[in-house]
Design a protein around this motif. Structure first.
Motif, short mmCIF file in Angstrom:
data_model
loop_
_atom_site.label_atom_id
_atom_site.label_comp_id
_atom_site.label_asym_id
_atom_site.label_seq_id
_atom_site.Cartn_x
_atom_site.Cartn_y
_atom_site.Cartn_z
N HIS A 128 0.80 -1.22 0.00
CA HIS A 128 0.00 0.00 0.00
C HIS A 128 0.84 1.28 0.00
N ASP A 129 2.12 1.16 -0.29
CA ASP A 129 2.95 2.35 -0.37
C ASP A 129 2.55 3.27 -1.53
N TYR A 130 1.65 2.79 -2.38
CA TYR A 130 1.22 3.67 -3.47
C TYR A 130 0.51 4.90 -2.91
N ILE A 131 -0.09 4.78 -1.74
CA ILE A 131 -0.72 5.93 -1.11
C ILE A 131 0.34 6.96 -0.69
N ILE A 149 -1.84 15.28 -12.17
CA ILE A 149 -1.50 13.90 -11.80
C ILE A 149 -2.61 12.97 -12.26
N GLY A 150 -2.21 11.88 -12.91
CA GLY A 150 -3.15 10.85 -13.33
C GLY A 150 -2.69 9.49 -12.87
N LEU A 151 -3.52 8.51 -13.11
CA LEU A 151 -3.20 7.12 -12.81
C LEU A 151 -3.03 6.36 -14.11
N CYS A 152 -2.46 5.17 -14.02
CA CYS A 152 -2.31 4.32 -15.20
C CYS A 152 -2.57 2.88 -14.79
N ASN A 153 -3.56 2.27 -15.43
CA ASN A 153 -3.92 0.86 -15.19
C ASN A 153 -4.30 0.58 -13.74
N PHE A 154 -4.98 1.52 -13.11
CA PHE A 154 -5.55 1.26 -11.79
C PHE A 154 -6.99 0.78 -11.97
N ASP A 155 -7.37 -0.23 -11.18
CA ASP A 155 -8.72 -0.77 -11.27
C ASP A 155 -9.70 0.09 -10.49
N ALA A 156 -10.98 -0.30 -10.53
CA ALA A 156 -12.03 0.51 -9.91
C ALA A 156 -11.86 0.65 -8.40
N PRO A 157 -11.62 -0.44 -7.63
CA PRO A 157 -11.51 -0.27 -6.18
C PRO A 157 -10.35 0.64 -5.77
N ARG A 158 -9.18 0.49 -6.41
CA ARG A 158 -8.03 1.33 -6.02
C ARG A 158 -8.20 2.76 -6.51
N ASP A 160 -11.03 4.30 -6.69
CA ASP A 160 -11.97 4.87 -5.71
C ASP A 160 -11.25 5.19 -4.40
N GLU A 161 -10.41 4.26 -3.94
CA GLU A 161 -9.65 4.47 -2.70
C GLU A 161 -8.78 5.72 -2.80
N ILE A 162 -8.06 5.85 -3.90
CA ILE A 162 -7.12 6.96 -4.08
C ILE A 162 -7.88 8.29 -4.17
N CYS A 163 -8.95 8.31 -4.94
CA CYS A 163 -9.70 9.56 -5.11
C CYS A 163 -10.40 9.97 -3.82
N ALA A 164 -10.80 9.01 -3.00
CA ALA A 164 -11.39 9.35 -1.70
C ALA A 164 -10.33 9.88 -0.74
N ARG A 165 -9.14 9.30 -0.84
CA ARG A 165 -8.04 9.73 0.04
C ARG A 165 -7.50 11.09 -0.37
N PHE A 166 -7.46 11.34 -1.68
CA PHE A 166 -6.94 12.62 -2.20
C PHE A 166 -8.01 13.25 -3.10
N PRO A 167 -9.08 13.79 -2.53
CA PRO A 167 -10.19 14.30 -3.35
C PRO A 167 -9.78 15.47 -4.25
N HIS A 168 -10.37 15.47 -5.45
CA HIS A 168 -10.22 16.57 -6.40
C HIS A 168 -8.76 16.78 -6.84
N THR A 169 -7.99 15.71 -6.89
CA THR A 169 -6.59 15.85 -7.30
C THR A 169 -6.23 14.99 -8.51
N LEU A 188 -15.36 0.85 -13.23
CA LEU A 188 -14.40 1.94 -13.32
C LEU A 188 -15.05 3.21 -13.87
N ALA A 189 -15.95 3.07 -14.83
CA ALA A 189 -16.63 4.25 -15.38
C ALA A 189 -17.45 4.95 -14.31
N GLU A 190 -18.11 4.17 -13.46
CA GLU A 190 -18.92 4.77 -12.40
C GLU A 190 -18.04 5.50 -11.40
N VAL A 191 -16.94 4.87 -11.01
CA VAL A 191 -16.02 5.48 -10.05
C VAL A 191 -15.43 6.78 -10.62
N CYS A 192 -14.98 6.73 -11.84
CA CYS A 192 -14.35 7.91 -12.44
C CYS A 192 -15.35 9.04 -12.65
#
Length: 338
Positions: A128-131, A149-158, A160-169, A188-192
């Motif tokens: 979980h060091d990605y956080i 900053i963007g992500l690459c090849n992250f699935d829906a759960p992660r 969602d986790e990242i965007c909740a941890r770092f909102p609007h970033t 993933l479409a719903e999360v994004c």
């Protein structure tokens, strides 16, 4: 006749085009090679036609270096957008020093005072060091080293986790999305959509299989003259999605639709279909710059407007495939790389 207006979307501080040029084919000679000068000339042709966004990565061979040379040659370098990646494939010590070093290396290679879009890939979800890494990237963004900053090849759960941890970033997630691979259209479409994250899609033309070239052709030998991308997507088409025969039916339908739209190519139709998903910001079209490239043909996508009848024809073929089950058989976006 005037060329169609370019479609754009908001990506962090940028008003970005919806068609990007992918430079992953610079990562290996297997896709064909040419001189650096011809590659830079090809970049110039793309920019002249409005294809001003280039996607690359830290492991795409000399892509960052060549882009940096090209950018430095421009009278207005701010007219282009350089998106690159920091990909952590193996255990890495995450500290302010290591993360900043990775970002500054991107800046040095791309000859820029900040990275326009830094896309982050993390291989091992169990670590979980990605956080922590993302927290440091956000600090570097505040310091002006990164614009977005963007992500690459992250699935829906992660995601969602990242965007909740770092909102609007987080502004984007780069994932595969095509008529064949529709996994991004599920969770993933719903999360994004919920977090206002745009998808930057690759594999939209399935390594070139979604093109007029392959109509009526027999199933190719995977160990023949195919390039690495084509081998990957052939395997997906005939093993995970359906069969070569069903794929030929899809190509015929796409050709018929193209004929109804001023002779648009199969690639145009396939690209438009993905772009029409609201969660998609841009489609990244790979180019063998200086070898094989279609910047003028790609522009025709902007003039396309698929009708409900067009979509119904496409859906009728897709419904006979296993495409909707690929998220179970392969896994969510990025699972095939882990």
């Amino acid at each position: 006749m005037d060329p169609p207006a370019h479609e754009t979307f908001r990506l962090g501080p940028f008003n970005a085009p919806r068609l990007w040029t992918g430079l992953w084919q610079l990562s290996s000679n297997a896709w064909g090679t040419t001189s650096v000068s011809k590659i830079r000339e090809a970049m110039g042709r793309h920019v002249a036609l409005g294809h001003t966004a280039f996607d690359m990565a830290d492991h795409y061979g000399s892509a960052e270096l060549i882009y940096g040379q090209f950018r430095a040659s421009l009278a207005s370098p701010e007219a282009v957008i350089g998106a690159t990646k920091w990909c952590v494939f193996k255990p890495t010590t995450i500290s302010e020093e290591t993360v900043e070093a990775a970002v500054r290396q991107r800046m040095e290679r791309m000859r820029t005072e900040r990275v326009d879009l830094l896309q982050f890939h993390w291989q091992d979800y169990d670590n979980h060091d990605y956080i922590a890494a993302l927290g440091i990237l956000l600090d570097l963004q505040r310091r002006g080293l990164i614009a977005a900053i963007g992500l690459c090849n992250f699935d829906a759960p992660r995601t969602d986790e990242i965007c909740a941890r770092f909102p609007h970033t987080i502004v984007s997630n780069q994932v595969p999305f095509s008529l064949i691979d529709t996994r991004a259209s599920f969770a993933l479409a719903e999360v994004c959509t919920r977090h206002n994250v745009k998808l930057l899609t690759y594999g939209t033309l399935c390594g070139g299989f979604l093109s007029d070239k392959w109509i009526g052709e027999p199933e190719p030998d995977p160990y023949g003259s195919l390039n690495p991308s084509q081998r990957k997507y052939l395997d997906m088409i005939v093993k995970a999605w359906g069969s070569w025969a069903l794929f030929q039916e899809l190509l015929v339908v796409l050709r018929e639709i193209g004929d109804l739209h001023n002779g648009a190519s199969i690639s145009n139709i396939a690209t438009r279909w993905v772009l029409d998903h609201p969660v998609v910001g841009a489609v990244i079209i790979g180019a063998r710059l200086g070898c094989t490239e279609y910047p003028s043909d790609n522009l025709k996508v902007y003039a396309l407007a698929l009708t409900p009848a067009d979509r119904a024809q496409i859906d009728a073929v897709l419904a006979r495939s296993a495409g909707s089950r690929m998220i179970e058989t392969i896994g969510d976006c990025g699972a095939e790389y882990r």
